[in-house]
Design a protein around this motif. Structure first.
Motif, PDB file in Angstrom:
ATOM      1  N   ASP A 165     170.458  42.748 -77.006  1.00 18.97           N
ATOM      2  CA  ASP A 165     171.691  43.133 -76.318  1.00 18.97           C
ATOM      3  C   ASP A 165     172.944  42.784 -77.117  1.00 18.97           C
ATOM      4  OD1 ASP A 165     169.806  43.633 -74.408  1.00 18.97           O
ATOM      5  OD2 ASP A 165     171.007  42.890 -72.751  1.00 18.97           O
ATOM      6  N   CYS A 166     172.884  41.725 -77.938  1.00 14.41           N
ATOM      7  CA  CYS A 166     174.073  41.264 -78.645  1.00 14.41           C
ATOM      8  C   CYS A 166     174.037  41.597 -80.135  1.00 14.41           C
ATOM      9  CB  CYS A 166     174.226  39.760 -78.471  1.00 14.41           C
ATOM     10  SG  CYS A 166     174.298  39.255 -76.738  1.00 14.41           S
ATOM     11  N   ALA A 167     173.098  42.409 -80.568  1.00 11.38           N
ATOM     12  CA  ALA A 167     172.928  42.663 -81.995  1.00 11.38           C
ATOM     13  C   ALA A 167     174.157  43.299 -82.622  1.00 11.38           C
ATOM     14  CB  ALA A 167     171.701  43.546 -82.230  1.00 11.38           C
ATOM     15  N   CYS A 291     173.468  34.876 -76.322  1.00 11.30           N
ATOM     16  CA  CYS A 291     173.145  35.087 -77.722  1.00 11.30           C
ATOM     17  C   CYS A 291     173.716  33.959 -78.572  1.00 11.30           C
ATOM     18  CB  CYS A 291     173.721  36.403 -78.219  1.00 11.30           C
ATOM     19  SG  CYS A 291     173.293  37.814 -77.193  1.00 11.30           S
ATOM     20  N   GLN A 292     172.922  33.468 -79.505  1.00 12.69           N
ATOM     21  CA  GLN A 292     173.378  32.446 -80.445  1.00 12.69           C
ATOM     22  C   GLN A 292     172.830  32.779 -81.829  1.00 12.69           C
ATOM     23  OE1 GLN A 292     173.769  28.021 -79.591  1.00 12.69           O
ATOM     24  NE2 GLN A 292     171.826  28.027 -80.691  1.00 12.69           N
ATOM     25  N   ARG A 293     173.705  32.797 -82.821  1.00 11.27           N
ATOM     26  CA  ARG A 293     173.266  33.044 -84.196  1.00 11.27           C
ATOM     27  C   ARG A 293     173.714  31.877 -85.070  1.00 11.27           C
ATOM     28  NH1 ARG A 293     174.751  38.521 -87.328  1.00 11.27           N
ATOM     29  NH2 ARG A 293     173.206  39.347 -85.888  1.00 11.27           N
ATOM     30  N   ALA A 294     172.776  31.345 -85.838  1.00  7.19           N
ATOM     31  CA  ALA A 294     173.049  30.221 -86.726  1.00  7.19           C
ATOM     32  C   ALA A 294     172.649  30.602 -88.148  1.00  7.19           C
ATOM     33  CB  ALA A 294     172.284  28.977 -86.283  1.00  7.19           C
ATOM     34  N   VAL A 295     173.445  30.136 -89.115  1.00  7.75           N
ATOM     35  CA  VAL A 295     173.176  30.384 -90.530  1.00  7.75           C
ATOM     36  C   VAL A 295     173.014  29.036 -91.219  1.00  7.75           C
ATOM     37  CG1 VAL A 295     173.989  31.434 -92.665  1.00  7.75           C
ATOM     38  CG2 VAL A 295     174.559  32.494 -90.462  1.00  7.75           C
TER      39      VAL A 295
END
Length: 346
Positions: A165-167, A291-295
Motif C-alpha cells: 500500500d505504501c510502495a 509502513c516503515q523503511r530502514a536503510v
C-alpha cells in the motif's frame, strides 16, 4: 545461523505470537467466522498430497506437483519433493505442526535467496508456503489455521501480492541516488493471521545495492491491521527493528486516506527503527496499513542478513467504564539468506 547479538538474544526470549490482553488470551478459532474461502483458488490447478484433507470447489486437481499452480504437502513430506516442485515454479504449501521446518529446508536446498521475517516457532504456525520467483523465494507463514475448514482461505492467500500500500509514497527513505538504480530484491516474507478481534498481515521486503566500498540493505515493512469483530477496533500498530549494522536512514508512512498519526519512539543513534501508528478516523479504526523503511550500510554483504524485528498489533473494544484490549505480537529475529548466484554477489 550466526551468533546472535545481545539485542537478538533478548528478543528471542519472547517466543510465540500471541500476547495476553486484558480479558483476552491466545486467539481462538471458535470465536471467528470463516471468510469467503478460496476466491483466489478458482480456476487454479492444484496438487494435494494424500495425507492432506482439503474441501474446495472450482479448482482442477492434478496428479503431478510439478504440473500444478499450487502443490499442497503434509509436514512429513521430504524436502526433496517440495524442492522439486519449487524448481518447477510451483507454489508450495505445507500443512502441519512442522510445516515451517519442511519449507525452510526446501528453500535452502532450492538455492535461491529467501528469508523469514521471524525465527520464532510455535505449534500454531501450521500452514507455511513458498512462492518461487526468478531469483528469489517469497515465504508465507499462516498462524492458527483450522484445518481443514480454513485451509482454502490460507491457500488462496498464497496468491496475494498484498502489503504494498505504501510502495509509491515518496517520503519513504531511500539509498543514495548513485546506488538506487542497482537495488535488487532479495525476497519477501509474510506473517498472516486472523484473530478474535480481526486480523493482521505483515510483510517484510529486503533489497540490496552494492558500491565499491560498501553495500546498502533496504528493509521495508508493511503491516495491515483489521478490526471489526466482537466490537473491537483497530487501535495501534508498532513496528520495531534493531540492527547490528549502521542505520543510515529510516522513514515511515501510512496511506493518506487512512488518516493515521505516526509517533517516533526509540533512538536511531542506537541503530533502532521504532514507530507506532494510531488511527484517527472511523475508517482507519476498521483497517489501516503502517509502513516503515530502514536503510542500513555494511562494508560487505553479511551471510545471512539478520535483524531483530517485532510487529505489535493492538485492538480496542470501548467500554462504558474501561476499554478491553487485545494484543498480538510477531517477535523474533529475521533471517535472510543471500545466495552467491544473485546479481548483487557477482
Amino acid at each position: 545461523m550466526p551468533r546472535r547479538s545481545r539485542r537478538a538474544l533478548l528478543a528471542a526470549a519472547v517466543t510465540g505470537f500471541a500476547g495476553v490482553a486484558a480479558g483476552c488470551g491466545a486467539p481462538s478459532n471458535s470465536s471467528r467466522t470463516a471468510e469467503s474461502p478460496a476466491r483466489r483458488l478458482r480456476g487454479k490447478s492444484i496438487f494435494v498430497a494424500d495425507a492432506v484433507t482439503i474441501r474446495v470447489d472450482d479448482v482442477r486437481r492434478v496428479n503431478d506437483p510439478t504440473d500444478a499452480d499450487l502443490a499442497v504437502f503434509a509436514a512429513t513430506e521430504d524436502e526433496e519433493t517440495v524442492r522439486s516442485a519449487l524448481a518447477a515454479e510451483t507454489i508450495v504449501a505445507v500443512v502441519g505442526e512442522d510445516a515451517r521446518l519442511t519449507v525452510e529446508r526446501a528453500c535452502d536446498a532450492d538455492g535461491r535467496s529467501y528469508g523469514f521475517c521471524s525465527d520464532s516457532w510455535s505449534a500454531d504456525m501450521n500452514v507455511v508456503a513458498a512462492v518461487p520467483h526468478s531469483t528469489r523465494l517469497e515465504t508465507h507463514v499462516y498462524t492458527d489455521v483450522s484445518v481443514p475448514d480454513e485451509l482454502p482461505w490460507a491457500l488462496g492467500e498464497t496468491f496475494s501480492t498484498g502489503g504494498s500500500d505504501c510502495a509509491g509514497i515518496d517520503s519513504l527513505a531511500a539509498v543514495p541516488a548513485n546506488a538506487a538504480d542497482s537495488l535488487t530484491p532479495v525476497g519477501a516474507s509474510r506473517i498472516r493471521s486472523r484473530t478474535r478481534p480481526g486480523g493482521f498481515d505483515r510483510w517484510d521486503r529486503v533489497q540490496v545495492a552494492t558500491g565499491p566500498k560498501r553495500a546498502w540493505l533496504v528493509l521495508e515493512t508493511t503491516a495491515t491491521i483489521v478490526g471489526g469483530r466482537d466490537g473491537f477496533d483497530a487501535d495501534t500498530v508498532r513496528l520495531v527493528d534493531h540492527f547490528d549494522q549502521r542505520l543510515e536512514g529510516v522513514d515511515t508512512a501510512a496511506h493518506p486516506a487512512d488518516k493515521v498519526e505516526i509517533r517516533t519512539r526509540g533512538d536511531r543513534s542506537e541503530d533502532a527503527a521504532d514507530h507506532s501508528f494510531h488511527p484517527t478516523s472511523d475508517a482507519a479504526h476498521r483497517s489501516f496499513t503502517a509502513c516503515q523503511r530502514a536503510v542500513v550500510t555494511v562494508p560487505e554483504l553479511p551471510e545471512p542478513f539478520s535483524y531483530t524485528a517485532n510487529g505489535r498489533f493492538r485492538w480496542r473494544n470501548p467500554g462504558f467504564f474501561d476499554d478491553d484490549h487485545w494484543h498480538h505480537h510477531t517477535p523474533g529475529q529475521a533471517m535472510w539468506y543471500l545466495r552467491p548466484s544473485d546479481p548483487f554477489r557477482r
